[in-house]
Write an enzyme that holds these catalytic residues in place. Structure first.
Site, PDB file in Angstrom:
ATOM      1  N   LYS A 254      -3.414 -13.261 -50.428  1.00  0.00           N
ATOM      2  CA  LYS A 254      -3.711 -12.273 -51.273  1.00  0.00           C
ATOM      3  C   LYS A 254      -5.258 -12.545 -51.754  1.00  0.00           C
ATOM      4  O   LYS A 254      -5.388 -13.913 -51.671  1.00  0.00           O
ATOM      5  CB  LYS A 254      -2.769 -11.875 -52.633  1.00  0.00           C
ATOM      6  CG  LYS A 254      -2.871 -13.119 -53.560  1.00  0.00           C
ATOM      7  CD  LYS A 254      -2.003 -12.647 -54.967  1.00  0.00           C
ATOM      8  CE  LYS A 254      -2.825 -12.315 -55.992  1.00  0.00           C
ATOM      9  NZ  LYS A 254      -3.591 -13.381 -56.512  1.00  0.00           N
TER      10      LYS A 254
ATOM     11  N   ASP B  82      -5.442  -9.272 -59.935  1.00  0.00           N
ATOM     12  CA  ASP B  82      -4.977 -10.569 -59.529  1.00  0.00           C
ATOM     13  C   ASP B  82      -3.589 -10.782 -59.567  1.00  0.00           C
ATOM     14  O   ASP B  82      -2.838 -11.688 -58.743  1.00  0.00           O
ATOM     15  CB  ASP B  82      -5.663 -11.659 -60.497  1.00  0.00           C
ATOM     16  CG  ASP B  82      -5.575 -13.027 -60.055  1.00  0.00           C
ATOM     17  OD1 ASP B  82      -5.529 -13.200 -58.909  1.00  0.00           O
ATOM     18  OD2 ASP B  82      -5.457 -13.936 -60.741  1.00  0.00           O
TER      19      ASP B  82
ATOM     20  N   HIS C 228       2.182 -10.188 -57.660  1.00  0.00           N
ATOM     21  CA  HIS C 228       3.049 -11.071 -58.202  1.00  0.00           C
ATOM     22  C   HIS C 228       3.945 -10.210 -58.840  1.00  0.00           C
ATOM     23  O   HIS C 228       5.384 -10.496 -59.118  1.00  0.00           O
ATOM     24  CB  HIS C 228       2.422 -12.003 -59.048  1.00  0.00           C
ATOM     25  CG  HIS C 228       1.643 -13.024 -58.125  1.00  0.00           C
ATOM     26  ND1 HIS C 228       1.645 -13.019 -56.662  1.00  0.00           N
ATOM     27  CD2 HIS C 228       0.319 -13.587 -58.347  1.00  0.00           C
ATOM     28  CE1 HIS C 228       0.713 -13.952 -56.310  1.00  0.00           C
ATOM     29  NE2 HIS C 228       0.034 -14.149 -57.411  1.00  0.00           N
TER      30      HIS C 228
END
Ligand code: BG6
Length: 536
Positions: free
Chosen positions: A195, A282, A287
């Site tokens: 990523k 992010d 996640h």
């Protein structure tokens, strides 16, 4: 989903019983793999970004751990590509030094203690450095010549590079014919991509289309390193290997779910990257959505990659698109834990990049409709804590109305991902004595009490699975796109301009506005700084 060996550190040969570290001329045999585990097939791992942090901190430690566990084939080779000339011996020595340092450092993810010299020797012999620019033909021509020396070679191209190199590297690999499978004896060709996979829906679609014009979907392994964590993989085990949880795992019994990934660190020298990215991009559509998927997905019929990924894809597709109203952004300011974000290196003094993001997410399907999933992540918070807390609905209170009890503490099952590994369950009991008094207690399970601790940086399973061709823990193009789609209105608000960014003190619980996000539903965040339920 494959698993790497769970050989406890204590069962490995003591370093003192092993020969001292040197690279011998003749190849050594791989350490024997543990019973029931098969080594990965022979394979060449080409790492683009061989000089970078990811290679040093995570990929090489993971390869070393796989070697210790005997899960690599003798035919394994590792070619490190990076700009800048250097001898293979220098690269090996650099990696060796870093591994030794990390192994000795208790704060490092790879705190293996002393290195097992035999395993390191085995890895070191297989390393080869190749200098080259990622955007010019030369290195790909050299690679092609090199790989042609082993007809039918299985090759994994690992893109441990900045996202701007993803497209050119894949394009060069494709144009050089390096992604063609099965022509000279059936070797596989796989690409591993780190990523950030795009920065929004449009860029993710564009990146997927670009990659898929040179490779088939089955050749693309999009990594989300959270899925390499044993505690994350264990969510499916906790849910589906026990009769206790699944019957209540639905909107009729569950009040809300909190998913937290709180960090105490700041941007740690990644100011340039972070300024462009921010906490939301992010962590959230990748996640945190992965954790949400593991919690919310329907049971698959098998651990077959497509069976699991289909169920997860249904969840990302069922996420109700977030609006700016569902989201709070924050940025750390000077506080007990140190300087403010704007004073960090490579950060603009008037930066509006968020270092904290909280969101209220709904999954619109029959199991979850109406149950809020509260997600939060941030840097420089009061505690490091990655966990999922599933709160059950309140029970009828009438029975307790004539007792000294004012309110009952809700039942909460917490799945602790990091840094503590385990689960805990908050529930109520009668306190000892003649009066009906209720006490909140906690029952807790810690991995360390039941299983020997393993040196594991989280990439072992992912690398091993990629070598085996098991895509269960990797993200499919469709899931990546539906995840970005769910957050597109936050990244590109249709009205009202940019999202406001609220200050919070470095070392605190986050901005007050994030508390208000939950308060309007009658909820509150679980404190980040907390001890287990107090024992008397
Ligand atoms: C990375 C993010 O993907 O995950 C980092 O870019 C973050 O900003 C990290 O610190 C968190 O991962 P972990 O495994 O340390 O919780």
């Amino acid at each position: 989903m494959s698993t790497t060996s769970n050989t406890p550190a204590a069962d490995r040969p003591a370093a003192s019983q092993l020969p001292s570290c040197k690279v011998s001329a003749s190849p050594q045999e791989a350490p024997a793999s543990p019973p029931g585990k098969r080594p990965a097939p022979p394979c060449t791992l080409v790492i683009f970004g061989a000089g970078g942090d990811l290679t040093k901190r995570l990929l090489m430690p993971a390869m070393y751990n796989l070697a210790v566990d005997g899960l690599l084939d003798d035919g394994m080779k590792i070619i490190g590509v990076n700009h800048g000339e250097r001898e293979t011996s220098v690269w090996r020595e650099d990696l060796h030094k870093s591994l030794e340092q990390f192994a000795a450092d208790k704060a490092s993810t790879f705190h293996a203690g002393k290195l097992d010299d035999k395993a390191w020797d085995w890895v070191a012999q297989r390393l080869e450095y190749m200098a080259g620019e990622f955007e010019t033909d030369d290195v790909f021509t050299k690679l092609k010549q090199k790989l042609e020396q082993t007809p039918g070679a299985n090759v994994i191209f690992y893109l441990a590079v900045s996202a701007r190199f993803f497209k050119p590297i894949v394009e060069h690999l494709g144009k050089a014919g390096l992604l063609k499978e099965g022509d000279s004896g059936g070797g596989f060709r796989r690409i591993v991509i780190e990523k950030p996979f795009g920065t929004d829906l449009a860029s993710a679609r564009d990146l997927n289309a670009h990659i898929l014009s040179y490779a088939k979907e089955t050749q693309v392994y999009r990594i989300d390193h959270f899925l390499g964590k044993d505690t994350v993989q264990s969510i499916l085990a906790v849910r589906f290997a026990n009769a206790l949880f699944e019957p209540m795992w639905r909107r009729e019994y569950i009040d809300s779910v909190q998913i937290t990934a709180a960090e105490t660190i700041g941007v740690e020298g990644r100011g340039k990257f972070y300024e462009q990215t921010g906490a939301f991009r992010d962590m959230l559509p990748n996640h945190l959505f992965q954790l949400l998927g593991m919690v919310a997905m329907e049971p698959p019929n098998s651990f077959d990659a497509e069976a699991v990924r289909d169920k997860k894809a249904e969840i990302s597709d069922a996420i109700k698109p977030l609006t700016p109203d569902d989201v709070v952004f924050g940025q750390y300011e000077k506080g007990p834990a140190g300087v403010g974000y704007r004073e960090e290196p490579d950060v603009a003094p008037d930066s509006t990049t968020e270092t904290y993001a909280a969101a209220r997410v709904f999954v619109e399907n029959w199991r979850w409709a109406g149950v809020p999933f509260y997600l939060r992540t941030g840097k420089r918070l009061a505690a490091r804590r990655t966990e999922i807390s599933v709160q059950l609905k309140p029970v009828p209170f009438r029975l307790f109305r004539d007792t000294p009890v004012d309110a009952l503490t809700p039942n909460v099952l917490t799945l602790r991902i990091d840094p503590a590994h385990g689960t805990s369950f908050d529930f109520n009991v009668k306190t000892p004595g003649p009066v009906m008094q209720i006490g909140a207690v906690q029952s807790s399970f810690d991995y360390a009490d039941f299983f020997a601790e393993r040196a594991n940086v989280g990439y072992e399973t992912l690398l091993y699975d990629c070598m085996l061709g098991d895509e269960t823990l990797f993200q499919r193009a469709d899931s990546i796109e539906t995840s970005w789609c769910a957050v597109d209105d936050v990244l590109h608000p249709k009205a009202g301009g940019a999202m406001p960014v609220h200050g919070y003190a470095a070392g605190s619980e986050g901005p007050a506005e994030a508390d208000a996000l939950l308060a309007r539903d009658g909820h509150a965040w679980r404190p980040l700084k907390r001890d287990a339920v107090q024992k008397k």
